[in-house]
Design an enzyme around this catalytic site. Sequence first.
Site, PDB file in Angstrom:
ATOM      1  N   HIS A 184       5.550   2.575  11.785  1.00  0.00           N
ATOM      2  CA  HIS A 184       6.072   3.824  10.701  1.00  0.00           C
ATOM      3  C   HIS A 184       5.369   4.610  11.156  1.00  0.00           C
ATOM      4  O   HIS A 184       3.869   4.746  11.087  1.00  0.00           O
ATOM      5  CB  HIS A 184       6.209   3.526   9.641  1.00  0.00           C
ATOM      6  N   LEU A 229       1.034  -1.396  -0.256  1.00  0.00           N
ATOM      7  CA  LEU A 229      -0.393   0.328  -0.127  1.00  0.00           C
ATOM      8  C   LEU A 229       0.911   1.301  -0.098  1.00  0.00           C
ATOM      9  O   LEU A 229       2.074   1.173   0.831  1.00  0.00           O
ATOM     10  CB  LEU A 229      -1.114  -0.046   1.297  1.00  0.00           C
TER      11      LEU A 229
END
Length: 343
Positions: free
Chosen positions: A229, A125
């Site tokens: 992240h 993605l």
Amino acid sequence: MMLFRAVRHSDLNGVQSLSQRAGIGLTSFPNNLDQLRSRIARSVDTFDGKLARAQQGFLFVLEDTSANRVAGVSAIEVAVGLEEPFYNFRVQKTIRSSRELGIYKSIEALTLEQDQTGNSELCTLFLDPEYQKGRNGTFLSKARFLFIAAFRDIFSKTIFAEMRGVADEQGNSPFWNSLGQHFFGIPFSQADYLTGIGSKTFIAELMPLHPIYISLLSAEAQKVIGQVHEKTVPARAILEKEGLIYQGHIDIFDGGALLQAEIDRIRAVKESRLVSVSKAESVTRDDGVPCIVANQQFSEFRALLLNVVCDSNELFLTAAEMGALQVSDGDQVRLVSLFPKEN
């Protein structure tokens, strides 16, 4: 118009341009022209029915049709680990005690596992930073669920998503520096790249086979276990709202969370439904809510994000929308609201 569709060979340049902006840590999307060409070919061959289940993977793009530009990618692997092992760490608690000293300790350890073997995977993605606004990211992620719902028999009972873990712009991962570095002796960015281009045998050859006590890792590494992240926080939230959860499995390189769920329990899958379409000269969208609308075609799967009345049994579309979806009067489309209903 933002159109979600199956990738084509002609998308290679656009896909490569995106990969150059993805950065370190998105393992399944390496900036390598040959690998991207092979990835696209594998998706096309999967749609054409040429591959065995173990090799099947679908790659989709989000196209800005007004600019003829690939703005994003997302993918689904049908069944991981059937040909090459798929590793992850599982966080497990172990109990150590001494009756003589009266000491009882609960200690967490990392165990190398292949628990996801045979499961389907949501992966790859990435949305161009210029398009990271509005609802594009949510659409790019969730449109895959309508494809899964339409062709449910292709996929496994369980699906998972391995989320990008914590690392800085230079590719320094606290988890890798405290653990993987000692076994592999190469930078995190190199290990991540090798995995992305399919060189995975080194994992089985060098990865620790025995449990590793988390308390022996650096404080920085311990903090990022099961985290993601900063640029992946929105993607994690999107999946969690659909029902995917963290169950103690993490990425072996950066410690990023692995989310999973039974497919039939995912909100967008179980709430999606079929409606008939009718052509209209113009359509008022003021009373609608954001919904993903997709055709029922396998190789030419397409989806749009439209404001529509989701609970109606008939859907009115303009000629342009019908053309984008490649549907005609009376055809059925699958739709689902972009967001879960608020309780």
